[in-house]
Design a protein around this motif. Structure first.
Motif, PDB file in Angstrom:
ATOM      1  N   LEU A  88       0.649  -1.267   0.075  1.00 58.06           N
ATOM      2  CA  LEU A  88      -0.009   0.061   0.163  1.00 58.06           C
ATOM      3  C   LEU A  88       0.927   1.492   0.067  1.00 58.06           C
ATOM      4  CD1 LEU A  88      -2.654  -0.985   2.628  1.00 58.06           C
ATOM      5  CD2 LEU A  88      -3.232  -0.857   0.159  1.00 58.06           C
ATOM      6  N   HIS A  89       0.479   2.291  -0.679  1.00 62.67           N
ATOM      7  CA  HIS A  89       0.757   3.580  -0.657  1.00 62.67           C
ATOM      8  C   HIS A  89      -0.100   4.659  -0.174  1.00 62.67           C
ATOM      9  CE1 HIS A  89       3.811   2.083  -3.491  1.00 62.67           C
ATOM     10  NE2 HIS A  89       2.967   2.094  -4.655  1.00 62.67           N
ATOM     11  N   VAL A  90       0.406   5.294   0.920  1.00 63.21           N
ATOM     12  CA  VAL A  90      -0.447   6.068   1.721  1.00 63.21           C
ATOM     13  C   VAL A  90      -1.242   7.156   0.976  1.00 63.21           C
ATOM     14  CG1 VAL A  90      -0.646   8.233   3.375  1.00 63.21           C
ATOM     15  CG2 VAL A  90       0.929   6.069   3.781  1.00 63.21           C
ATOM     16  N   GLU A  91      -0.696   7.781  -0.365  1.00 67.12           N
ATOM     17  CA  GLU A  91      -1.559   8.540  -1.021  1.00 67.12           C
ATOM     18  C   GLU A  91      -2.616   7.900  -1.798  1.00 67.12           C
ATOM     19  OE1 GLU A  91      -0.933  11.765  -4.827  1.00 67.12           O
ATOM     20  OE2 GLU A  91       0.749  10.483  -4.314  1.00 67.12           O
ATOM     21  N   GLY A  92      -2.275   6.794  -2.473  1.00 63.23           N
ATOM     22  CA  GLY A  92      -3.349   5.990  -3.206  1.00 63.23           C
ATOM     23  C   GLY A  92      -4.479   5.472  -1.947  1.00 63.23           C
ATOM     24  N   PHE A  93      -3.916   5.093  -0.671  1.00 63.84           N
ATOM     25  CA  PHE A  93      -4.747   4.587   0.129  1.00 63.84           C
ATOM     26  C   PHE A  93      -5.699   5.695   0.704  1.00 63.84           C
ATOM     27  CE2 PHE A  93      -4.419   1.904   4.447  1.00 63.84           C
ATOM     28  CZ  PHE A  93      -5.772   1.175   3.875  1.00 63.84           C
ATOM     29  N   ALA A  94      -5.156   6.888   0.961  1.00 64.01           N
ATOM     30  CA  ALA A  94      -6.098   8.098   1.448  1.00 64.01           C
ATOM     31  C   ALA A  94      -7.181   8.454   0.145  1.00 64.01           C
ATOM     32  CB  ALA A  94      -5.049   9.128   1.408  1.00 64.01           C
ATOM     33  N   GLN A  95      -6.770   8.435  -1.007  1.00 64.48           N
ATOM     34  CA  GLN A  95      -7.855   8.586  -2.036  1.00 64.48           C
ATOM     35  C   GLN A  95      -8.779   7.725  -2.110  1.00 64.48           C
ATOM     36  OE1 GLN A  95      -5.507   8.947  -5.671  1.00 64.48           O
ATOM     37  NE2 GLN A  95      -5.529  11.045  -5.661  1.00 64.48           N
ATOM     38  N   ALA A  96      -8.340   6.523  -1.996  1.00 66.96           N
ATOM     39  CA  ALA A  96      -9.579   5.545  -1.922  1.00 66.96           C
ATOM     40  C   ALA A  96     -10.255   5.638  -0.837  1.00 66.96           C
ATOM     41  CB  ALA A  96      -8.925   4.113  -2.155  1.00 66.96           C
ATOM     42  N   GLY A  97      -9.759   5.993   0.410  1.00 68.28           N
ATOM     43  CA  GLY A  97     -10.517   6.119   1.811  1.00 68.28           C
ATOM     44  C   GLY A  97     -11.262   7.413   1.725  1.00 68.28           C
ATOM     45  N   TRP A  98     -10.886   8.523   0.684  1.00 68.65           N
ATOM     46  CA  TRP A  98     -11.954   9.412   0.575  1.00 68.65           C
ATOM     47  C   TRP A  98     -13.296   9.020  -0.314  1.00 68.65           C
ATOM     48  CZ3 TRP A  98     -12.460  14.384   2.243  1.00 68.65           C
ATOM     49  CH2 TRP A  98     -13.233  15.170   1.428  1.00 68.65           C
ATOM     50  N   MET A  99     -12.951   8.265  -1.240  1.00 68.00           N
ATOM     51  CA  MET A  99     -14.069   7.679  -1.964  1.00 68.00           C
ATOM     52  C   MET A  99     -14.972   6.790  -1.177  1.00 68.00           C
ATOM     53  SD  MET A  99     -14.273   5.327  -5.403  1.00 68.00           S
ATOM     54  CE  MET A  99     -14.515   3.826  -4.565  1.00 68.00           C
ATOM     55  N   LEU A 100     -14.600   6.069  -0.375  1.00 66.92           N
ATOM     56  CA  LEU A 100     -15.278   5.159   0.614  1.00 66.92           C
ATOM     57  C   LEU A 100     -16.046   6.248   1.607  1.00 66.92           C
ATOM     58  CD1 LEU A 100     -15.999   2.471   1.962  1.00 66.92           C
ATOM     59  CD2 LEU A 100     -14.099   2.675   3.125  1.00 66.92           C
ATOM     60  N   ALA A 101     -15.502   7.025   1.976  1.00 68.35           N
ATOM     61  CA  ALA A 101     -16.226   7.879   3.110  1.00 68.35           C
ATOM     62  C   ALA A 101     -17.166   8.850   2.456  1.00 68.35           C
ATOM     63  CB  ALA A 101     -15.154   8.678   3.842  1.00 68.35           C
ATOM     64  N   ASN A 102     -17.083   9.370   1.238  1.00 64.44           N
ATOM     65  CA  ASN A 102     -17.756  10.617   0.810  1.00 64.44           C
ATOM     66  C   ASN A 102     -18.673  10.129  -0.577  1.00 64.44           C
ATOM     67  OD1 ASN A 102     -16.760  12.965   2.420  1.00 64.44           O
ATOM     68  ND2 ASN A 102     -14.785  11.913   1.954  1.00 64.44           N
ATOM     69  N   ASP A 103     -18.545   8.980  -0.971  1.00 67.36           N
ATOM     70  CA  ASP A 103     -19.515   8.707  -2.286  1.00 67.36           C
ATOM     71  C   ASP A 103     -20.104   7.280  -1.661  1.00 67.36           C
ATOM     72  OD1 ASP A 103     -20.418   8.591  -4.778  1.00 67.36           O
ATOM     73  OD2 ASP A 103     -18.244   8.167  -5.839  1.00 67.36           O
ATOM     74  N   SER A 104     -21.021   7.045  -2.678  1.00 61.49           N
ATOM     75  CA  SER A 104     -21.911   5.834  -2.242  1.00 61.49           C
ATOM     76  C   SER A 104     -22.294   5.020  -3.488  1.00 61.49           C
ATOM     77  CB  SER A 104     -23.187   6.261  -1.467  1.00 61.49           C
ATOM     78  OG  SER A 104     -24.075   7.110  -2.292  1.00 61.49           O
ATOM     79  N   LEU A 105     -22.396   3.679  -3.458  1.00 60.15           N
ATOM     80  CA  LEU A 105     -22.672   2.845  -4.526  1.00 60.15           C
ATOM     81  C   LEU A 105     -23.990   3.167  -5.036  1.00 60.15           C
ATOM     82  CD1 LEU A 105     -22.205  -1.047  -4.720  1.00 60.15           C
ATOM     83  CD2 LEU A 105     -24.380   0.085  -5.144  1.00 60.15           C
ATOM     84  N   GLY A 106     -25.057   3.657  -3.993  1.00 60.79           N
ATOM     85  CA  GLY A 106     -26.345   3.900  -4.716  1.00 60.79           C
ATOM     86  C   GLY A 106     -26.613   5.065  -5.450  1.00 60.79           C
TER      87      GLY A 106
END
Length: 279
Positions: free
Chosen positions: A184-202
Motif C-alpha cells: 500500500l501507498h499512503v497517497e493512493g490509500f488516502a484517495q480510496a479512503g476519501w471515496m469510501l467515506a464520501n461517495d456511495s454505491l447507491g
C-alpha cells in the motif's frame, strides 16, 4: 498472472493478465480489488478460471499505477481511468468483477459506460458513506490511511489482515493478505479512503442495472456483512449468492466456490469458455 503496464494520458496504469493474449474480443473478466489490496491478490482465483482472459488492475495509487489527479475522487473518477485502460487494451466486452471498494468502482463504471459490459458482479460490496453525517464521513476517511502512516506497514497488516478473512482462516491466506497490505501507498490509500467515506454505491445504482448483475458475499464477512449484501440485492432486484466458509476477502478464503459463482454467471454472458474452468 503476468505483471504489465500501460502509459495512458492520465499516467501509468499497471495490471496483471492471465489467459490467451490474442483474445481481446474473447471471454474476458476484469477484476477490481478492494481498498487494502492489489492486483496480485487474485492469483489463486485466476488458477481456477483458466478459460477466461483475466485482467486485474492495480487501482490508481496502488502498485506502480499513478494516482488520480483529483485528491478527493469519486467512483466516477476511478471509472474514467478504468475506461481509458480497457479501451487501450482493446476490450470490447467483459464481465466486471468488483470486490469491496472495487464494487463501488464497478458501479461507477456501469453508470457511465454500460456498453462495454456483458455483466457486473458486486462481491462483498462496500456501499460507501456518502449519505452519512459529516463527522462519520470524516471518521471513515481517517480510519485507515492514518493508521498505516502511524503504525507502518508491518504492524498495520498484522492487525488488519485477519479481519478480512473468516474465523480460523488458513495462516497462509492471512499471510497473503498481509503481503498485499505491505504494497500500500499512503497517497493512493488516502484517495480510496476519501471515496469510501464520501461517495456511495447507491448514487450509481439507484435501480436495477441496465446489464445483468449478481451480488455475492462471504457468509462470514465481518466487514460488509451478508445481511447488507442481501439487502442490496433485494433493493436492486438482483440474484444473490453466498460464498460458504468465507470472510470479506471471499475470493481468498474460498477461491473454488468464488470461481464457480463467477463462472456460472459469466459463462452464458460471454459465450464459449474452456470447459476445464473452475475445477
Amino acid at each position: 498472472m503476468d505483471a504489465k503496464r500501460l502509459r495512458l494520458e492520465t499516467g501509468e496504469q499497471c495490471y496483471r493478465e492471465r489467459g490467451p493474449h490474442d483474445q481481446s474480443g474473447g471471454p474476458t473478466l476484469v477484476l477490481l480489488h478492494g481498498i487494502s489490496s492489489s492486483a496480485g491478490s487474485w492469483a489463486r482465483l485466476a488458477e481456477r478460471l483458466p478459460g477466461y482472459r483475466l485482467l486485474a488492475w492495480d487501482a490508481p495509487g496502488y502498485g506502480d499505477s499513478h494516482p488520480l489527479a483529483n485528491e478527493a475522487p469519486t467512483a466516477a473518477d476511478y471509472a474514467e481511468r478504468l475506461e481509458a485502460w480497457l479501451a487501450a487494451l482493446g476490450v470490447e466486452r467483459c464481465v466486471l468483477v468488483g470486490h469491496s471498494l472495487g464494487a463501488m468502482m464497478a458501479a461507477g463504471y456501469l453508470a457511465a459506460h454500460p456498453g462495454r459490459l456483458a455483466g457486473v458482479v458486486l462481491a462483498d460490496p462496500a456501499q460507501g458513506y456518502g449519505e452519512a453525517e459529516p463527522a462519520r464521513r470524516d471518521e471513515v476517511y481517517r480510519s485507515r490511511w492514518t493508521q498505516l502512516e502511524a503504525q507502518g506497514h508491518a504492524a498495520y497488516a498484522r492487525a488488519r489482515a485477519p479481519r478480512l478473512l473468516r474465523e480460523g482462516a488458513d495462516p497462509a491466506d492471512i499471510a497473503r493478505v498481509e503481503a498485499e497490505m505491505h504494497k500500500l501507498h499512503v497517497e493512493g490509500f488516502a484517495q480510496a479512503g476519501w471515496m469510501l467515506a464520501n461517495d456511495s454505491l447507491g448514487r450509481y445504482l439507484a435501480a436495477t442495472p441496465a446489464v445483468p448483475a449478481l451480488v455475492i458475499c462471504g457468509d462470514e464477512d465481518r466487514i460488509t456483512p451478508p445481511e447488507d449484501a442481501r439487502a442490496l440485492a433485494r433493493r436492486l432486484a438482483l440474484p444473490y449468492r453466498d460464498i460458504p466458509r468465507a470472510g470479506h476477502a471471499s475470493y481468498i478464503d474460498a477461491p473454488a466456490a468464488f470461481a464457480r459463482a463467477i463462472d456460472d454467471f459469466a459463462r452464458p454472458l460471454l459465450g464459449a469458455v474452456d470447459s476445464s474452468a473452475t475445477p
